[in-house]
Motif scaffolding. Structure first.
Motif, PDB file in Angstrom:
ATOM      1  N   TYR A  38       3.954 -27.323  -9.324  1.00 22.65           N
ATOM      2  CA  TYR A  38       3.476 -26.121  -9.040  1.00 22.65           C
ATOM      3  C   TYR A  38       2.503 -25.531  -9.767  1.00 22.65           C
ATOM      4  O   TYR A  38       1.258 -25.011  -9.367  1.00 22.65           O
ATOM      5  CB  TYR A  38       4.791 -25.034  -8.935  1.00 22.65           C
ATOM      6  N   ASN A  39       2.544 -25.763 -11.220  1.00 13.73           N
ATOM      7  CA  ASN A  39       1.458 -25.336 -12.367  1.00 13.73           C
ATOM      8  C   ASN A  39       0.324 -25.992 -12.235  1.00 13.73           C
ATOM      9  O   ASN A  39      -0.567 -25.632 -12.888  1.00 13.73           O
ATOM     10  CB  ASN A  39       2.285 -25.149 -13.728  1.00 13.73           C
ATOM     11  N   GLN A  40       0.217 -27.320 -11.450  1.00 17.91           N
ATOM     12  CA  GLN A  40      -0.946 -27.877 -11.331  1.00 17.91           C
ATOM     13  C   GLN A  40      -1.496 -27.627 -10.071  1.00 17.91           C
ATOM     14  O   GLN A  40      -2.501 -28.626  -9.616  1.00 17.91           O
ATOM     15  CB  GLN A  40      -0.537 -29.383 -11.312  1.00 17.91           C
ATOM     16  N   TYR A  41      -1.207 -26.586  -9.372  1.00 17.20           N
ATOM     17  CA  TYR A  41      -1.880 -26.311  -8.117  1.00 17.20           C
ATOM     18  C   TYR A  41      -1.468 -27.283  -6.854  1.00 17.20           C
ATOM     19  O   TYR A  41      -2.060 -27.442  -5.984  1.00 17.20           O
ATOM     20  CB  TYR A  41      -3.372 -25.947  -8.143  1.00 17.20           C
ATOM     21  N   LYS A  42      -0.287 -27.650  -6.961  1.00 11.78           N
ATOM     22  CA  LYS A  42       0.237 -28.751  -6.003  1.00 11.78           C
ATOM     23  C   LYS A  42       1.685 -28.303  -5.491  1.00 11.78           C
ATOM     24  O   LYS A  42       2.572 -28.791  -5.360  1.00 11.78           O
ATOM     25  CB  LYS A  42       0.429 -30.194  -6.561  1.00 11.78           C
ATOM     26  N   ALA A  43       1.527 -27.098  -4.913  1.00 12.39           N
ATOM     27  CA  ALA A  43       2.749 -26.422  -4.241  1.00 12.39           C
ATOM     28  C   ALA A  43       3.350 -27.051  -3.124  1.00 12.39           C
ATOM     29  O   ALA A  43       4.487 -27.572  -3.068  1.00 12.39           O
ATOM     30  CB  ALA A  43       2.281 -24.929  -3.630  1.00 12.39           C
ATOM     31  N   ILE A  44       2.561 -27.967  -2.367  1.00 14.92           N
ATOM     32  CA  ILE A  44       3.176 -28.745  -1.352  1.00 14.92           C
ATOM     33  C   ILE A  44       3.862 -29.776  -1.825  1.00 14.92           C
ATOM     34  O   ILE A  44       5.011 -30.150  -1.437  1.00 14.92           O
ATOM     35  CB  ILE A  44       2.001 -28.861  -0.357  1.00 14.92           C
ATOM     36  N   SER A  45       3.335 -30.391  -2.897  1.00 15.70           N
ATOM     37  CA  SER A  45       3.986 -31.528  -3.542  1.00 15.70           C
ATOM     38  C   SER A  45       5.356 -31.338  -4.187  1.00 15.70           C
ATOM     39  O   SER A  45       6.374 -31.786  -4.234  1.00 15.70           O
ATOM     40  CB  SER A  45       2.944 -32.419  -4.169  1.00 15.70           C
ATOM     41  N   ALA A  46       5.250 -29.965  -4.755  1.00 21.44           N
ATOM     42  CA  ALA A  46       6.488 -29.304  -5.455  1.00 21.44           C
ATOM     43  C   ALA A  46       7.411 -29.016  -4.542  1.00 21.44           C
ATOM     44  O   ALA A  46       8.576 -29.058  -5.132  1.00 21.44           O
ATOM     45  CB  ALA A  46       5.866 -28.106  -6.087  1.00 21.44           C
ATOM     46  N   THR A 233      -1.311 -27.248 -25.849  1.00 26.94           N
ATOM     47  CA  THR A 233      -0.242 -26.443 -24.973  1.00 26.94           C
ATOM     48  C   THR A 233      -0.356 -27.090 -23.631  1.00 26.94           C
ATOM     49  O   THR A 233       0.648 -26.667 -22.970  1.00 26.94           O
ATOM     50  CB  THR A 233      -0.883 -25.034 -24.802  1.00 26.94           C
ATOM     51  N   GLY A 234      -0.895 -28.096 -23.333  1.00 26.49           N
ATOM     52  CA  GLY A 234      -0.957 -28.336 -22.006  1.00 26.49           C
ATOM     53  C   GLY A 234      -2.157 -28.113 -21.227  1.00 26.49           C
ATOM     54  O   GLY A 234      -2.283 -28.488 -20.063  1.00 26.49           O
ATOM     55  N   TYR A 235      -2.847 -26.908 -21.670  1.00 23.71           N
ATOM     56  CA  TYR A 235      -3.780 -26.315 -20.623  1.00 23.71           C
ATOM     57  C   TYR A 235      -4.714 -27.183 -20.284  1.00 23.71           C
ATOM     58  O   TYR A 235      -5.900 -27.569 -21.069  1.00 23.71           O
ATOM     59  CB  TYR A 235      -4.362 -24.958 -21.536  1.00 23.71           C
ATOM     60  N   ALA A 236      -5.022 -27.503 -18.931  1.00 19.83           N
ATOM     61  CA  ALA A 236      -5.770 -28.452 -18.622  1.00 19.83           C
ATOM     62  C   ALA A 236      -7.503 -28.172 -18.823  1.00 19.83           C
ATOM     63  O   ALA A 236      -7.980 -29.092 -19.370  1.00 19.83           O
ATOM     64  CB  ALA A 236      -5.730 -28.540 -16.873  1.00 19.83           C
ATOM     65  N   PRO A 237      -7.961 -26.737 -18.629  1.00 26.55           N
ATOM     66  CA  PRO A 237      -9.309 -26.589 -19.200  1.00 26.55           C
ATOM     67  C   PRO A 237      -9.439 -27.058 -20.575  1.00 26.55           C
ATOM     68  O   PRO A 237     -10.591 -27.443 -21.065  1.00 26.55           O
ATOM     69  CB  PRO A 237      -9.399 -25.251 -18.876  1.00 26.55           C
ATOM     70  N   GLY A 238      -8.254 -26.714 -21.536  1.00 28.89           N
ATOM     71  CA  GLY A 238      -8.428 -27.120 -22.967  1.00 28.89           C
ATOM     72  C   GLY A 238      -8.600 -28.554 -23.233  1.00 28.89           C
ATOM     73  O   GLY A 238      -9.290 -29.041 -23.995  1.00 28.89           O
ATOM     74  N   ILE A 239      -7.775 -29.248 -22.549  1.00 22.82           N
ATOM     75  CA  ILE A 239      -7.714 -30.649 -22.555  1.00 22.82           C
ATOM     76  C   ILE A 239      -9.186 -31.289 -22.292  1.00 22.82           C
ATOM     77  O   ILE A 239      -9.464 -32.195 -22.864  1.00 22.82           O
ATOM     78  CB  ILE A 239      -6.705 -31.370 -21.765  1.00 22.82           C
ATOM     79  N   PHE A 240      -9.646 -30.580 -21.246  1.00 27.10           N
ATOM     80  CA  PHE A 240     -11.197 -30.936 -20.725  1.00 27.10           C
ATOM     81  C   PHE A 240     -11.930 -30.996 -21.966  1.00 27.10           C
ATOM     82  O   PHE A 240     -12.863 -31.930 -21.969  1.00 27.10           O
ATOM     83  CB  PHE A 240     -11.469 -30.552 -19.535  1.00 27.10           C
ATOM     84  N   LEU A 268      -6.059 -37.782 -18.983  1.00 24.99           N
ATOM     85  CA  LEU A 268      -4.801 -37.030 -18.500  1.00 24.99           C
ATOM     86  C   LEU A 268      -4.874 -36.116 -17.334  1.00 24.99           C
ATOM     87  O   LEU A 268      -4.138 -35.980 -16.451  1.00 24.99           O
ATOM     88  CB  LEU A 268      -4.498 -36.014 -19.651  1.00 24.99           C
ATOM     89  N   LEU A 269      -6.338 -35.885 -17.068  1.00 27.77           N
ATOM     90  CA  LEU A 269      -6.432 -34.884 -15.837  1.00 27.77           C
ATOM     91  C   LEU A 269      -7.013 -35.469 -14.597  1.00 27.77           C
ATOM     92  O   LEU A 269      -6.825 -35.011 -13.558  1.00 27.77           O
ATOM     93  CB  LEU A 269      -8.067 -34.138 -16.379  1.00 27.77           C
ATOM     94  N   LEU A 270      -6.532 -36.933 -14.530  1.00 28.56           N
ATOM     95  CA  LEU A 270      -6.787 -37.658 -13.262  1.00 28.56           C
ATOM     96  C   LEU A 270      -5.517 -37.285 -12.405  1.00 28.56           C
ATOM     97  O   LEU A 270      -5.471 -37.471 -11.275  1.00 28.56           O
ATOM     98  CB  LEU A 270      -6.919 -39.051 -13.310  1.00 28.56           C
ATOM     99  N   GLU A 271      -4.508 -36.731 -12.908  1.00 26.96           N
ATOM    100  CA  GLU A 271      -3.202 -36.536 -12.145  1.00 26.96           C
ATOM    101  C   GLU A 271      -3.566 -35.139 -11.553  1.00 26.96           C
ATOM    102  O   GLU A 271      -2.673 -34.775 -10.497  1.00 26.96           O
ATOM    103  CB  GLU A 271      -1.905 -36.372 -12.982  1.00 26.96           C
ATOM    104  N   LEU A 272      -4.373 -34.310 -11.717  1.00 29.30           N
ATOM    105  CA  LEU A 272      -4.661 -32.969 -11.075  1.00 29.30           C
ATOM    106  C   LEU A 272      -5.488 -33.134  -9.640  1.00 29.30           C
ATOM    107  O   LEU A 272      -6.713 -32.917  -9.547  1.00 29.30           O
ATOM    108  CB  LEU A 272      -5.490 -32.208 -11.951  1.00 29.30           C
ATOM    109  N   ASP A 273      -4.473 -33.694  -8.685  1.00 29.32           N
ATOM    110  CA  ASP A 273      -5.425 -34.096  -7.327  1.00 29.32           C
ATOM    111  C   ASP A 273      -4.953 -32.928  -6.581  1.00 29.32           C
ATOM    112  O   ASP A 273      -4.891 -33.035  -5.188  1.00 29.32           O
ATOM    113  CB  ASP A 273      -4.775 -35.507  -6.750  1.00 29.32           C
ATOM    114  N   GLY A 274      -4.532 -31.697  -7.062  1.00 28.87           N
ATOM    115  CA  GLY A 274      -4.248 -30.566  -5.961  1.00 28.87           C
ATOM    116  C   GLY A 274      -5.543 -29.705  -5.881  1.00 28.87           C
ATOM    117  O   GLY A 274      -6.615 -30.085  -5.963  1.00 28.87           O
TER     118      GLY A 274
END
Length: 325
Positions: A38-46, A233-240, A268-274
């Protein structure tokens, strides 16, 4: 590491969720997987993962399931309302507030909102009755929720003074937009005070704002420090951002070249397919980084990424748990 991510979407707060029974190991895993997606914008998969824990009576999973269904359909449905009410009936204040706001939902415009056990106004009054005693006892989260319920900025100010990172960010933005009476320099100092406090409390957007303040001062050591903290923290933009700068694609802040860590973080960001565009951005940069690496270094980078996953919070966009949408 959990302290850094305090209060940010993935943690279950005692004042907002009450458990019904004990979850099995599999049900707990399903809940955490569902919230992560859900926090990766993948509400359907969640949804199927959240259903597993929600059906077991877990209020936090019920709340996120209700929100996932609501967002998937773009308005409150009978199913989303059912799960939000299940959470609210266990004392979940966020669910009560969401139900209280349903009068402003798209379904209200189209005239097909589902009927519930309480009206939106009744749910807000119930949320007030539950949150107020906790707030009066000094609970920062409850103070912040009182602000969400009443829109009384005095509650947000109290929550900020009590150390609530999101409330502190809200105070900074409000002052930046002109609230209060300050001379220019003192206004800027007050904004920075709250941004820094919120950043130290672990709120990623405040960390980014504080990093920008340090960059304006050309405090590159401070910038590098906060880039690492944001990523942790795991924050995706920060990791990028950190991965990109470590790999010098490009580099602006004096990071030593570290292709292994840079490539590993970007992977790590490759899992963000939502939702969001960071996966596409990472896919654009990674071949450029790989062209400067040996096969052994790429293997080391992927091993680094696996170790990171095992020792850090999940990659997340940290959407507002009680967003206006």
């Amino acid at each position: 590491m959990c302290r850094i991510a305090f209060g940010l979407c993935l943690l279950i707060l005692t004042c907002t969720a009450v458990w019904s029974g004990t979850l099995t190991h599999e049900q707990r895993d399903a809940r955490e997987t569902g919230i992560r997606l859900y926090n990766q914008y993948k509400a359907i998969s969640a949804t199927p993962f959240l259903e597993t824990a929600a059906q077991a009576g877990d209020a936090e999973a019920q709340y996120y399931l209700g929100e996932a269904l609501r967002k998937n359909n773009r308005f409150m449905t009978h199913e989303s309302q059912k799960w939000l009410e299940a959470a609210a009936n266990q004392g979940h204040i966020y669910a009560m507030i969401r139900l209280g706001r349903s009068g402003n939902d798209l379904c209200a415009v189209t005239g097909n909102c589902p009927s519930g056990s309480k009206s939106p106004g009744d749910w807000l009054r119930h949320a007030y009755q539950v949150a107020l005693p906790l707030a009066e006892q000094g609970d920062p989260e409850a103070m912040f929720l009182m602000y969400k319920i009443t829109l009384d900025t005095d509650w947000r100010a109290q929550a900020a003074e009590a150390g609530h990172a999101l409330a502190q960010y809200g105070e900074a933005i409000s002052i930046e937009q002109g609230a209060g009476f300050y001379l220019f320099r003192s206004r800027q100092q007050e904004i920075e005070k709250w941004i820094k406090a919120s950043a130290e409390g672990g709120y990623p957007e405040s960390m980014e704002r504080y990093l920008a303040i340090l960059a304006e001062r050309e405090d590159w050591e401070g910038v590098r420090h906060w880039q690492h903290r944001i990523a942790e923290t795991g924050y995706a933009p920060g990791i990028f951002e950190l991965g990109m700068h470590l790999a010098h694609e490009p580099e602006r802040y004096g990071h030593e070249l570290d292709l292994v860590k840079g490539y590993g973080l970007l992977s790590l960001l490759l899992e963000l397919d939502g939702g969001g565009n960071l996966r596409r951005f990472a896919q654009h940069i990674m071949p450029k980084v790989a062209a400067k690496m040996t096969p052994e270094e790429i293997e080391q980078a992927l091993e680094f990424a696996e170790e990171w996953r095992a020792t850090h919070p999940p990659v997340s966009y940290f959407p507002d748990k009680l967003s206006i949408y």
